[in-house]
Scaffold this motif. Structure first.
Motif, PDB file in Angstrom:
ATOM      1  N   LYS A  99       0.843  -1.189   0.000  1.00  0.00           N
ATOM      2  CA  LYS A  99       0.000   0.000   0.000  1.00  0.00           C
ATOM      3  C   LYS A  99       0.876   1.235   0.000  1.00  0.00           C
ATOM      4  CE  LYS A  99       0.764   1.690   3.375  1.00  0.00           C
ATOM      5  NZ  LYS A  99       2.082   2.155   3.936  1.00  0.00           N
ATOM      6  N   MET A 128      -2.424  -5.761   4.859  1.00  0.00           N
ATOM      7  CA  MET A 128      -2.261  -7.069   5.503  1.00  0.00           C
ATOM      8  C   MET A 128      -3.098  -7.225   6.746  1.00  0.00           C
ATOM      9  SD  MET A 128      -0.271  -4.749   6.792  1.00  0.00           S
ATOM     10  CE  MET A 128       0.409  -4.183   8.324  1.00  0.00           C
ATOM     11  N   HIS A 157      -2.574   4.974  15.702  1.00  0.00           N
ATOM     12  CA  HIS A 157      -1.520   4.406  14.861  1.00  0.00           C
ATOM     13  C   HIS A 157      -0.246   5.193  15.159  1.00  0.00           C
ATOM     14  CE1 HIS A 157      -0.457   3.202  10.429  1.00  0.00           C
ATOM     15  NE2 HIS A 157       0.639   3.672  11.002  1.00  0.00           N
ATOM     16  N   ASN A 159       4.052   5.320  15.334  1.00  0.00           N
ATOM     17  CA  ASN A 159       5.390   4.815  15.012  1.00  0.00           C
ATOM     18  C   ASN A 159       6.383   5.449  15.973  1.00  0.00           C
ATOM     19  OD1 ASN A 159       5.442   3.227  12.260  1.00  0.00           O
ATOM     20  ND2 ASN A 159       3.943   4.856  11.999  1.00  0.00           N
ATOM     21  N   PHE A 166       9.722  11.480   5.432  1.00  0.00           N
ATOM     22  CA  PHE A 166       8.322  11.744   5.737  1.00  0.00           C
ATOM     23  C   PHE A 166       8.033  13.232   5.799  1.00  0.00           C
ATOM     24  CE2 PHE A 166       4.875   8.896   7.260  1.00  0.00           C
ATOM     25  CZ  PHE A 166       5.311   7.756   6.610  1.00  0.00           C
ATOM     26  N   ASN A 174       0.508   7.804   3.522  1.00  0.00           N
ATOM     27  CA  ASN A 174       1.294   6.570   3.673  1.00  0.00           C
ATOM     28  C   ASN A 174       0.861   5.739   4.869  1.00  0.00           C
ATOM     29  OD1 ASN A 174       3.719   5.117   5.036  1.00  0.00           O
ATOM     30  ND2 ASN A 174       4.318   5.248   2.898  1.00  0.00           N
ATOM     31  N   SER A 175       0.668   6.357   6.030  1.00  0.00           N
ATOM     32  CA  SER A 175       0.314   5.583   7.228  1.00  0.00           C
ATOM     33  C   SER A 175      -1.193   5.333   7.336  1.00  0.00           C
ATOM     34  CB  SER A 175       0.776   6.314   8.492  1.00  0.00           C
ATOM     35  OG  SER A 175       2.174   6.460   8.499  1.00  0.00           O
ATOM     36  N   HIS A 178      -3.853   2.408   5.983  1.00  0.00           N
ATOM     37  CA  HIS A 178      -4.158   1.174   6.733  1.00  0.00           C
ATOM     38  C   HIS A 178      -5.430   1.352   7.560  1.00  0.00           C
ATOM     39  CE1 HIS A 178      -0.693  -1.363   6.039  1.00  0.00           C
ATOM     40  NE2 HIS A 178       0.164  -0.430   6.404  1.00  0.00           N
ATOM     41  N   ASN A 229       3.464   9.699  13.980  1.00  0.00           N
ATOM     42  CA  ASN A 229       4.646   8.982  13.490  1.00  0.00           C
ATOM     43  C   ASN A 229       5.905   9.266  14.295  1.00  0.00           C
ATOM     44  OD1 ASN A 229       3.542   7.388  11.426  1.00  0.00           O
ATOM     45  ND2 ASN A 229       3.348   9.184  10.116  1.00  0.00           N
ATOM     46  N   TYR A 235       6.082   0.995  18.507  1.00  0.00           N
ATOM     47  CA  TYR A 235       5.071   0.860  17.445  1.00  0.00           C
ATOM     48  C   TYR A 235       3.792   0.395  18.101  1.00  0.00           C
ATOM     49  CZ  TYR A 235       2.640  -0.397  13.215  1.00  0.00           C
ATOM     50  OH  TYR A 235       1.722  -0.456  12.205  1.00  0.00           O
ATOM     51  N   TRP A 272       6.435  -2.135  12.613  1.00  0.00           N
ATOM     52  CA  TRP A 272       5.198  -2.906  12.404  1.00  0.00           C
ATOM     53  C   TRP A 272       5.429  -4.387  12.146  1.00  0.00           C
ATOM     54  CZ3 TRP A 272       7.093   1.128   9.533  1.00  0.00           C
ATOM     55  CH2 TRP A 272       7.696   0.803   8.331  1.00  0.00           C
ATOM     56  N   TYR A 280       1.202 -10.670   7.807  1.00  0.00           N
ATOM     57  CA  TYR A 280       1.986 -10.716   6.558  1.00  0.00           C
ATOM     58  C   TYR A 280       2.106 -12.153   6.049  1.00  0.00           C
ATOM     59  CZ  TYR A 280       3.454  -5.821   6.832  1.00  0.00           C
ATOM     60  OH  TYR A 280       3.467  -4.454   6.840  1.00  0.00           O
TER      61      TYR A 280
HETATM   62  C1  ISE Z   1       4.493   2.066   6.837  1.00  0.00           C
HETATM   63  O1  ISE Z   1       4.674   2.362   5.480  1.00  0.00           O
HETATM   64  C2  ISE Z   1       3.588   0.893   6.969  1.00  0.00           C
HETATM   65  O2  ISE Z   1       3.012   0.413   6.047  1.00  0.00           O
HETATM   66  C3  ISE Z   1       3.297   0.509   8.338  1.00  0.00           C
HETATM   67  O3  ISE Z   1       2.460  -0.610   8.383  1.00  0.00           O
HETATM   68  C4  ISE Z   1       2.649   1.683   9.016  1.00  0.00           C
HETATM   69  O4  ISE Z   1       2.300   1.370  10.318  1.00  0.00           O
HETATM   70  C5  ISE Z   1       3.555   2.899   8.979  1.00  0.00           C
HETATM   71  O5  ISE Z   1       2.915   3.982   9.583  1.00  0.00           O
HETATM   72  C6  ISE Z   1       3.842   3.232   7.531  1.00  0.00           C
HETATM   73  O6  ISE Z   1       4.661   4.349   7.469  1.00  0.00           O
END
Ligand code: ISE
Length: 339
Positions: A99, A128, A157, A159, A166, A174-175, A178, A229, A235, A272, A280
């Motif tokens: 993604k 995933m 969420h 990080n 970023f 990007n984050s 999900h 982030n 995480y 992650w 995964y």
């Molecule tokens: C990263 O690209 C991911 O796909 C991780 O699963 C996600 O938690 C993270 O925030 C993204 O930057």
């Protein structure tokens, strides 16, 4: 190809490319990992040597279209995902694309149009979490009515630190995809509007400051999503669905508890991969099984789901800049992607 091994190229030898290579080389049957491709030959070679892969390439289009493979994993930078997916589809390959499918919903439409022209579902998207046991269980319980009608979903969420590349809106592009996909998947509902806020007092993170989003669904549910982030401590991804008869929390797997200095503690992973290791593995296994059987996996994300996430992210970036709620208008869902 029911009785055959699937020959795979992994494009992108960064964190996720390396993890996909490990899964295909060490954990999953019926796979021949033939190629690792990266713009840096050194990085590709190092992963190839680690997992005994014969071919190293630096040209992603060549890797995606090469005669010696059946399927390609795209784990290169976000902005290359859609064009490599298109190149691979044109060459008759199956695709597992990390993604986001694209940051442009228009590009996602191009992927969908091509897939429909080919007449077979060939793209699986790397959302995933749909395979993660906690998400699967919460969804199943919701469908069985364990907490009555779901009305709200709280997601966060976090990080440890944002990667150097970023910039502010990547929390959304990007984050957060999900979370957008998880909300659609858990609630079985489409997102129709988004507002995005930023805490004015935050000082850590520079460009990659936290964002706080409020989403509305077609059925009138509310979803809030914090993406941070630069959380510093670990995480950490959590969610709670609130229904009319109760609530359900997603739980991360816990493998140990530390006791020392008069305290008890659970350990956080630094990224992650440990949190979603099983997701995964199951995702990649489902992909291989689907290529061998010719049947798309039951609940994997497809190009339509990639399109929806991209539309929400686009509207999210607009909402971040305008400070107002942004409607999310989707094209009609092609019958090809089911009802
Ligand atoms: C990263 O690209 C991911 O796909 C991780 O699963 C996600 O938690 C993270 O925030 C993204 O930057």
């Amino acid at each position: 190809m029911v009785n055959m091994n699937v020959r795979i190229a992994v494009i992108g030898a960064g964190v996720m490319g390396a993890d996909h290579a490990r899964l295909f080389a060490d954990e999953l049957p019926h796979v021949e990992l033939t190629t690792i491709c990266d713009a840096s030959e050194e990085r590709a070679r190092s992963i190839a040597e680690q997992f005994g892969v014969a071919n190293v390439m630096t040209d992603p289009v060549e890797a995606a279209t090469s005669d010696g493979i059946d399927a390609v994993v795209i784990a290169s930078p976000d902005e290359t995902h859609a064009s490599l997916t298109i190149a691979a589809l044109r060459a008759g390959k199956h695709v597992l694309c990390e993604k986001p499918l694209s940051q442009s919903s228009q590009e996602c439409i191009q992927v969908m149009e091509l897939e429909q022209k080919i007449g077979a579902r060939r793209v699986q998207l790397g959302f995933m979490r749909r395979f993660d046991p906690s998400y699967v269980e919460v969804r199943a319980q919701l469908r069985e009515g364990a907490i009555g009608k779901a009305v709200m979903l709280h997601c966060f969420h976090r990080n440890v630190t944002a990667p150097a590349n970023f910039v502010g809106q990547m929390a959304i592009t990007n984050s957060a995809p999900h979370e957008f996909d998880a909300a659609r998947y858990l609630l079985d509902d489409e997102i129709v509007a988004i507002s995005v806020f930023r805490p004015d007092v935050a000082t850590v993170g520079g460009q990659a400051m936290p964002v706080f989003m409020v989403l509305k669904t077609a059925a009138g549910r509310l979803v809030n999503v914090e993406v941070n982030n630069n959380a510093g401590y670990g995480y950490d991804v959590r969610a709670e669905v609130v229904g009319e008869l109760g609530s359900m929390f997603l739980r991360a797997p816990v493998h140990s508890e530390l006791h020392a200095h008069q305290r008890a503690a659970e350990l956080y992973p630094t990224d992650w991969r440990p949190r979603f290791a099983e997701a995964y593995r199951l995702q990649n296994k489902a992909w291989i099984d689907s290529i061998r059987s010719g049947q798309p996996p039951a609940f994997a994300a497809n190009a339509w789901d990639g399109y929806c996430a991209a539309r929400i992210a686009e509207a999210g970036v607009t909402a971040l800049n305008s400070g107002t709620q942004e409607p999310i208008v989707l094209i009609d869902k092609p019958a090809f992607y089911g009802s």
